[in-house]
Design a protein around this motif. Structure first.
Motif, PDB file in Angstrom:
ATOM      1  N   MET A   1       0.846  -1.186   0.000  1.00 14.16           N
ATOM      2  CA  MET A   1       0.000   0.000   0.000  1.00 14.16           C
ATOM      3  C   MET A   1       0.891   1.249   0.000  1.00 14.16           C
ATOM      4  N   ASN A   2       0.525   2.229  -0.809  1.00 18.59           N
ATOM      5  CA  ASN A   2       1.234   3.500  -0.851  1.00 18.59           C
ATOM      6  C   ASN A   2       1.218   4.160   0.529  1.00 18.59           C
ATOM      7  N   THR A   3       2.318   4.830   0.890  1.00 18.86           N
ATOM      8  CA  THR A   3       2.424   5.466   2.211  1.00 18.86           C
ATOM      9  C   THR A   3       1.294   6.456   2.448  1.00 18.86           C
ATOM     10  N   TYR A   4       0.971   7.239   1.433  1.00 13.36           N
ATOM     11  CA  TYR A   4      -0.091   8.238   1.601  1.00 13.36           C
ATOM     12  C   TYR A   4      -1.446   7.573   1.798  1.00 13.36           C
ATOM     13  N   SER A   5      -1.667   6.499   1.065  1.00 20.99           N
ATOM     14  CA  SER A   5      -2.923   5.765   1.233  1.00 20.99           C
ATOM     15  C   SER A   5      -3.019   5.189   2.642  1.00 20.99           C
ATOM     16  N   TYR A   6      -1.893   4.693   3.143  1.00 20.74           N
ATOM     17  CA  TYR A   6      -1.869   4.141   4.497  1.00 20.74           C
ATOM     18  C   TYR A   6      -2.188   5.230   5.522  1.00 20.74           C
ATOM     19  N   ILE A   7      -1.567   6.404   5.356  1.00 20.74           N
ATOM     20  CA  ILE A   7      -1.813   7.517   6.286  1.00 20.74           C
ATOM     21  C   ILE A   7      -3.285   7.927   6.236  1.00 20.74           C
ATOM     22  N   ALA A   8      -3.842   8.001   5.033  1.00 18.48           N
ATOM     23  CA  ALA A   8      -5.251   8.378   4.882  1.00 18.48           C
ATOM     24  C   ALA A   8      -6.149   7.353   5.566  1.00 18.48           C
ATOM     25  N   GLU A   9      -5.870   6.088   5.334  1.00 21.82           N
ATOM     26  CA  GLU A   9      -6.677   5.024   5.938  1.00 21.82           C
ATOM     27  C   GLU A   9      -6.583   5.059   7.464  1.00 21.82           C
ATOM     28  N   LYS A  10      -5.370   5.263   7.971  1.00 24.30           N
ATOM     29  CA  LYS A  10      -5.186   5.323   9.423  1.00 24.30           C
ATOM     30  C   LYS A  10      -5.897   6.536  10.018  1.00 24.30           C
ATOM     31  N   CYS A  11      -5.808   7.671   9.339  1.00 28.58           N
ATOM     32  CA  CYS A  11      -6.489   8.887   9.801  1.00 28.58           C
ATOM     33  C   CYS A  11      -7.991   8.643   9.908  1.00 28.58           C
ATOM     34  N   LEU A  12      -8.571   8.098   8.853  1.00 27.69           N
ATOM     35  CA  LEU A  12     -10.017   7.857   8.855  1.00 27.69           C
ATOM     36  C   LEU A  12     -10.394   6.834   9.923  1.00 27.69           C
ATOM     37  N   HIS A  13      -9.595   5.798  10.076  1.00 29.89           N
ATOM     38  CA  HIS A  13      -9.868   4.793  11.101  1.00 29.89           C
ATOM     39  C   HIS A  13      -9.810   5.419  12.495  1.00 29.89           C
ATOM     40  N   ASP A  14      -8.776   6.234  12.742  1.00 26.30           N
ATOM     41  CA  ASP A  14      -8.621   6.870  14.058  1.00 26.30           C
ATOM     42  C   ASP A  14      -9.790   7.807  14.368  1.00 26.30           C
ATOM     43  N   GLU A  15     -10.260   8.532  13.343  1.00 30.93           N
ATOM     44  CA  GLU A  15     -11.374   9.459  13.569  1.00 30.93           C
ATOM     45  C   GLU A  15     -12.676   8.702  13.826  1.00 30.93           C
ATOM     46  N   VAL A  16     -12.890   7.629  13.086  1.00 32.57           N
ATOM     47  CA  VAL A  16     -14.074   6.789  13.337  1.00 32.57           C
ATOM     48  C   VAL A  16     -14.009   6.215  14.747  1.00 32.57           C
ATOM     49  N   GLN A  17     -12.833   5.737  15.145  1.00 28.48           N
ATOM     50  CA  GLN A  17     -12.684   5.167  16.484  1.00 28.48           C
ATOM     51  C   GLN A  17     -12.949   6.216  17.559  1.00 28.48           C
ATOM     52  N   ALA A  18     -12.504   7.445  17.318  1.00 26.86           N
ATOM     53  CA  ALA A  18     -12.733   8.516  18.285  1.00 26.86           C
ATOM     54  C   ALA A  18     -14.227   8.765  18.477  1.00 26.86           C
ATOM     55  N   ILE A  19     -14.993   8.723  17.396  1.00 23.93           N
ATOM     56  CA  ILE A  19     -16.451   8.894  17.510  1.00 23.93           C
ATOM     57  C   ILE A  19     -17.059   7.713  18.260  1.00 23.93           C
ATOM     58  N   LEU A  20     -16.612   6.498  17.954  1.00 21.33           N
ATOM     59  CA  LEU A  20     -17.127   5.324  18.659  1.00 21.33           C
ATOM     60  C   LEU A  20     -16.817   5.397  20.157  1.00 21.33           C
ATOM     61  N   ASP A  21     -15.629   5.898  20.505  1.00 18.56           N
ATOM     62  CA  ASP A  21     -15.268   6.045  21.916  1.00 18.56           C
ATOM     63  C   ASP A  21     -16.175   7.050  22.616  1.00 18.56           C
ATOM     64  N   VAL A  22     -16.501   8.149  21.922  1.00 21.51           N
ATOM     65  CA  VAL A  22     -17.369   9.166  22.532  1.00 21.51           C
ATOM     66  C   VAL A  22     -18.781   8.620  22.731  1.00 21.51           C
ATOM     67  N   ILE A  23     -19.234   7.763  21.823  1.00 23.03           N
ATOM     68  CA  ILE A  23     -20.550   7.136  22.015  1.00 23.03           C
ATOM     69  C   ILE A  23     -20.584   6.421  23.361  1.00 23.03           C
ATOM     70  N   GLN A  24     -19.495   5.740  23.691  1.00 22.70           N
ATOM     71  CA  GLN A  24     -19.435   4.999  24.952  1.00 22.70           C
ATOM     72  C   GLN A  24     -19.456   5.923  26.169  1.00 22.70           C
ATOM     73  N   SER A  25     -19.010   7.170  25.985  1.00 23.77           N
ATOM     74  CA  SER A  25     -18.936   8.083  27.132  1.00 23.77           C
ATOM     75  C   SER A  25     -20.145   9.020  27.241  1.00 23.77           C
ATOM     76  N   LEU A  26     -21.116   8.871  26.345  1.00 23.91           N
ATOM     77  CA  LEU A  26     -22.326   9.698  26.453  1.00 23.91           C
ATOM     78  C   LEU A  26     -23.007   9.424  27.786  1.00 23.91           C
ATOM     79  N   ASP A  27     -23.413  10.493  28.455  1.00 24.97           N
ATOM     80  CA  ASP A  27     -24.044  10.324  29.761  1.00 24.97           C
ATOM     81  C   ASP A  27     -25.186  11.320  29.936  1.00 24.97           C
ATOM     82  N   ASP A  28     -25.589  11.543  31.171  1.00 25.30           N
ATOM     83  CA  ASP A  28     -26.708  12.437  31.454  1.00 25.30           C
ATOM     84  C   ASP A  28     -26.434  13.877  31.049  1.00 25.30           C
ATOM     85  N   ASN A  29     -25.170  14.238  30.863  1.00 30.01           N
ATOM     86  CA  ASN A  29     -24.856  15.594  30.417  1.00 30.01           C
ATOM     87  C   ASN A  29     -25.483  15.892  29.060  1.00 30.01           C
ATOM     88  N   PHE A  30     -25.523  14.887  28.188  1.00 24.71           N
ATOM     89  CA  PHE A  30     -26.123  15.093  26.864  1.00 24.71           C
ATOM     90  C   PHE A  30     -27.624  15.373  27.014  1.00 24.71           C
TER      91      PHE A  30
END
Length: 196
Positions: A1-30
């Motif tokens: 895989m091209n280095t840039y493609s790898y970086i793009a894929e990792k970036c998108l994966h990390d951002e998706v994971q960050a949203i999934l992590d925040v879903i787990q932390s939703l609480d009464d504040n929302f």
């Protein structure tokens, strides 16, 4: 895989994971944030600076077009007359990853004087902003998606996603219909296709 493609894929994966992590932390504040906005007699004033300001402007625009009166004020511009837009009955939604953004903190005495409740979107709940807030929407992420873990990437995506989540919950609570959106977005594609 091209280095840039790898970086793009990792970036998108990390951002998706960050949203999934925040879903787990939703609480009464929302839920508290939704209740505060629904009981607001005025408008939602959204503020931030830098990247958080851009996210804030998007949140205000989304709310305004979907049934919740909102406007964005850049925290820096607030000191040059824009504070006049804030009145009793409004709510302040402040976006600041650190919760220590000096321009936002300078607003707080005026906001408190106007008896305007504060909702914060921050990665630092125990910050000065967090301590001044009625409720806190936590955007803590394990890392930023950028290769040097410094540029706001995951945190800005999470902030914007939480803003969208607020807007979606408010749409449901207010029973907003397509015709309501069409009325306030006459230049939108949806309306253009209906007029064809």
């Amino acid at each position: 895989m091209n280095t840039y493609s790898y970086i793009a894929e990792k970036c998108l994966h990390d951002e998706v994971q960050a949203i999934l992590d925040v879903i787990q932390s939703l609480d009464d504040n929302f839920i508290r944030a939704i209740d505060l906005i629904l009981s607001c007699k005025g408008k939602v004033i959204v503020t931030g600076v830098g990247n958080s300001g851009h996210i804030g402007a998007k949140i205000a625009s989304t709310m305004s077009s979907s049934g919740t009166p909102a406007m964005f004020i850049n925290a820096t511009d607030a000191y040059h007359g824009n504070l006049g837009a804030v009145t009793e009955g409004d709510i302040l939604l402040a976006v600041s990853k650190s919760g220590e953004t000096s321009e936002i903190l300078r607003l707080l005495p005026y906001i408190q004087e106007c008896k305007v409740p504060v909702i914060s979107i921050t990665a630092t709940p125990d910050s000065t902003l967090g301590s001044a807030s009625e409720c806190i929407l936590d955007i803590r992420t394990k890392t930023e998606a950028c290769p040097i873990n410094l540029i706001p990437t995951s945190s800005t995506i999470v902030s914007m996603a939480l803003g969208d989540a607020l807007a979606c919950a408010l749409i449901e609570a207010r029973k907003v219909k397509p015709a309501d959106v069409a009325r306030v977005t006459p230049g939108g594609l949806m309306n253009q296709s209906q007029n064809m």
